[in-house]
Design a protein around this motif. Structure first.
Motif, PDB file in Angstrom:
ATOM      1  N   ASN A  44     -30.451  24.337 -11.811  1.00 17.16           N
ATOM      2  CA  ASN A  44     -29.294  23.445 -11.687  1.00 17.16           C
ATOM      3  C   ASN A  44     -28.571  23.720 -10.377  1.00 17.16           C
ATOM      4  O   ASN A  44     -27.450  24.187 -10.358  1.00 17.16           O
ATOM      5  N   TYR A  46     -27.205  21.835  -8.278  1.00 17.99           N
ATOM      6  CA  TYR A  46     -26.002  21.077  -7.984  1.00 17.99           C
ATOM      7  C   TYR A  46     -24.748  21.813  -8.417  1.00 17.99           C
ATOM      8  O   TYR A  46     -23.675  21.623  -7.870  1.00 17.99           O
ATOM      9  N   LYS A 179     -19.903  10.172 -14.188  1.00 15.74           N
ATOM     10  CA  LYS A 179     -21.298   9.759 -14.019  1.00 15.74           C
ATOM     11  C   LYS A 179     -22.194  10.835 -14.611  1.00 15.74           C
ATOM     12  O   LYS A 179     -21.951  12.030 -14.432  1.00 15.74           O
ATOM     13  N   VAL A 180     -23.220  10.417 -15.322  1.00 17.82           N
ATOM     14  CA  VAL A 180     -24.156  11.362 -15.923  1.00 17.82           C
ATOM     15  C   VAL A 180     -24.791  12.206 -14.821  1.00 17.82           C
ATOM     16  O   VAL A 180     -25.216  11.684 -13.792  1.00 17.82           O
ATOM     17  N   GLY A 181     -24.846  13.514 -15.041  1.00 17.39           N
ATOM     18  CA  GLY A 181     -25.416  14.424 -14.055  1.00 17.39           C
ATOM     19  C   GLY A 181     -24.376  15.159 -13.242  1.00 17.39           C
ATOM     20  O   GLY A 181     -24.679  16.145 -12.588  1.00 17.39           O
ATOM     21  N   ASP A 183     -20.766  17.290 -13.256  1.00 14.59           N
ATOM     22  CA  ASP A 183     -19.964  18.067 -14.201  1.00 14.59           C
ATOM     23  C   ASP A 183     -18.483  17.993 -13.851  1.00 14.59           C
ATOM     24  O   ASP A 183     -17.729  18.917 -14.075  1.00 14.59           O
TER      25      ASP A 183
END
Length: 205
Positions: A44, A46, A179-181, A183
């Motif tokens: 992950n 991001y 937005k999905v993705g 956090d």
């Protein structure tokens, strides 16, 4: 005296050894935990980037528009909240709008879903008539698809009988989109929309 000194030295050596063992154990535990953390978050990447939206400078610009610049008491007029940049790269999967209006000039009579997704989940729709505030939270339903529209929501207002002059509707702080993705949420910003209410123009049956 020699026997006491020998015992003292042995006790001191034992204390130092125990202390060193404790320190080494603690360091090994830290290294183990750090390795486990890297394994968990390695996929992950991001999350390693800054998540403070103000630092990143990202936001979702929207625009307010009314179907007429001059409203008449007794008629229903519509206010549109839509994406200012069309299908923005930050096209949201959910949003919350805090919308402010003058309750002495207009009354909110209906909240209509927008045209972002094929299916819409209504998370919250709260109207505070005393303060002139409405909170609208909508999200894309499960397996919903983007349909290409830009309207987040459409509000039906009625000008109050006897009201006249200029008024406005605005997007207040706390309006955010997600937005999905990601956090984190990013803020929704907009300029207010102004319109006028004509005096003594109510229609008679």
């Amino acid at each position: 005296m020699g026997k006491i000194n020998k015992n003292t030295v042995l006790a001191l050596i034992t204390f130092v050894l125990v202390f060193l063992i404790l320190i080494l154990s603690y360091l090994l535990l830290l290294l183990k935990n750090e390795g486990s953390s890297d394994n968990i978050s390695g996929s992950n990447n991001y999350k390693k980037q800054p998540v403070d939206i103000n630092i990143q400078g990202k936001y979702l610009p929207v625009q307010l528009s009314v179907n007429s610049d001059e409203w008449m008491p007794g008629e229903i007029n519509q206010l549109y909240v839509y994406l200012a940049n069309g299908e923005d790269p930050l096209y949201p999967d959910a949003f919350t709008l805090n919308i402010k209006y003058d309750p002495e000039m207009v009354k909110l009579v209906r909240i209509n879903k927008g045209y972002l997704w094929s299916g819409v989940n209504v998370i919250e729709e709260t109207i505070d008539e005393d303060r002139g505030m409405v909170v609208v939270s909508h999200g894309a339903s499960f397996d919903s698809e983007v349909v290409g529209g830009v309207q987040l929501v459409i509000l039906d207002f009625e000008a109050i009988s006897g009201a006249s002059g200029e008024t406005s509707v605005s997007i207040e702080s706390g309006s955010e989109a997600g937005k999905v993705g990601l956090d984190y949420l990013y803020p929704i910003i907009s300029e207010p929309v102004f319109f006028s209410i004509s005096e003594n123009t109510a229609h008679e049956d």
